[in-house]
Motif scaffolding. Structure first.
Motif, PDB file in Angstrom:
ATOM      1  N   MET A  26       5.613   2.690  59.516  1.00 49.79           N
ATOM      2  CA  MET A  26       4.544   2.223  60.400  1.00 49.79           C
ATOM      3  C   MET A  26       4.876   0.820  60.882  1.00 49.79           C
ATOM      4  O   MET A  26       5.564   0.069  60.193  1.00 49.79           O
ATOM      5  N   ALA A  74       4.508   6.641  58.471  1.00 49.68           N
ATOM      6  CA  ALA A  74       3.523   7.198  59.398  1.00 49.68           C
ATOM      7  C   ALA A  74       3.830   8.676  59.578  1.00 49.68           C
ATOM      8  O   ALA A  74       4.994   9.075  59.658  1.00 49.68           O
ATOM      9  N   TYR A  85      -0.806   8.619  57.319  1.00 50.99           N
ATOM     10  CA  TYR A  85       0.388   8.142  56.629  1.00 50.99           C
ATOM     11  C   TYR A  85       0.509   8.789  55.269  1.00 50.99           C
ATOM     12  O   TYR A  85      -0.422   9.388  54.754  1.00 50.99           O
TER      13      TYR A  85
END
Length: 184
Positions: A26, A74, A85
């Motif tokens: 992420m 993610a 996630y």
């Protein structure tokens, strides 16, 4: 692909099939997508965190907790936008715990199952010291229990009065997956 058994192959991006999901680290630019699930009280119900209340709070959480996490990816659709996630947390030197969260819009469509299957298939190669992958699931979180069972995790039992979650003492179901267990 065959590799030398002593060589660790890092997993950065993994895709099960075209058009479904991929996993990637992420980034701060994911904040608006993160807000979709992080602000949803129904999504946060079984999580240790409370729903996010502002973009600034989300930026702080991503900066302080997500970007510094040793293993968090993610869960992305084919357009590379995150819908949730998945993470691996250390329990001790040989045990790790898997956790995941998914935007409510995507519940019941197999995305969490695919993500857990992808990570479970690769994590023992990426971190060969792991002897046991665990998951602790609230007894009332039937959807998450089904995800783990579909992947091949073993339901070991209910840990009674195991954790205080949001001010309430909760029973948790313990699941495990060993390197020798078959994926389903």
């Amino acid at each position: 692909m065959e590799t030398d058994s002593n060589e660790i192959q890092p997993v950065v991006v993994v895709s099960p099939a075209p058009g479904r999901i991929s996993l990637r680290p992420m980034t701060l630019s994911d904040v608006d997508d993160y807000m979709v699930w992080a602000t949803d009280a129904k999504v946060a119900r079984f999580c240790s965190w409370e729903p996010c209340t502002s973009r600034e709070e989300a930026i702080k959480y991503i900066t302080d907790s997500v970007l510094t996490h040793p293993w968090l990816r993610a869960i992305c659709l084919e357009d590379d936008r995150p819908i949730g996630y998945i993470l691996i947390m250390a329990v001790d030197d040989i045990r790790k715990e898997i956790g995941y969260v998914l935007a409510r819009k995507y519940w019941g469509k197999g995305f969490a199952t695919e993500a857990v299957r992808l990570v479970t298939a690769e994590i023992f190669k990426e971190l060969p010291e792991i002897q046991r992958l665990e998951a602790l699931v609230d007894v009332d979180n039937v959807g998450s229990q089904k995800v783990l069972e579909k992947v091949g995790f073993t339901r070991e039992g209910v840990m009674r009065n195991f954790i205080i979650m949001k001010g309430s003492v909760r029973d948790m179901v313990m699941y495990s997956f060993l390197p020798s267990d078959p994926l389903k």
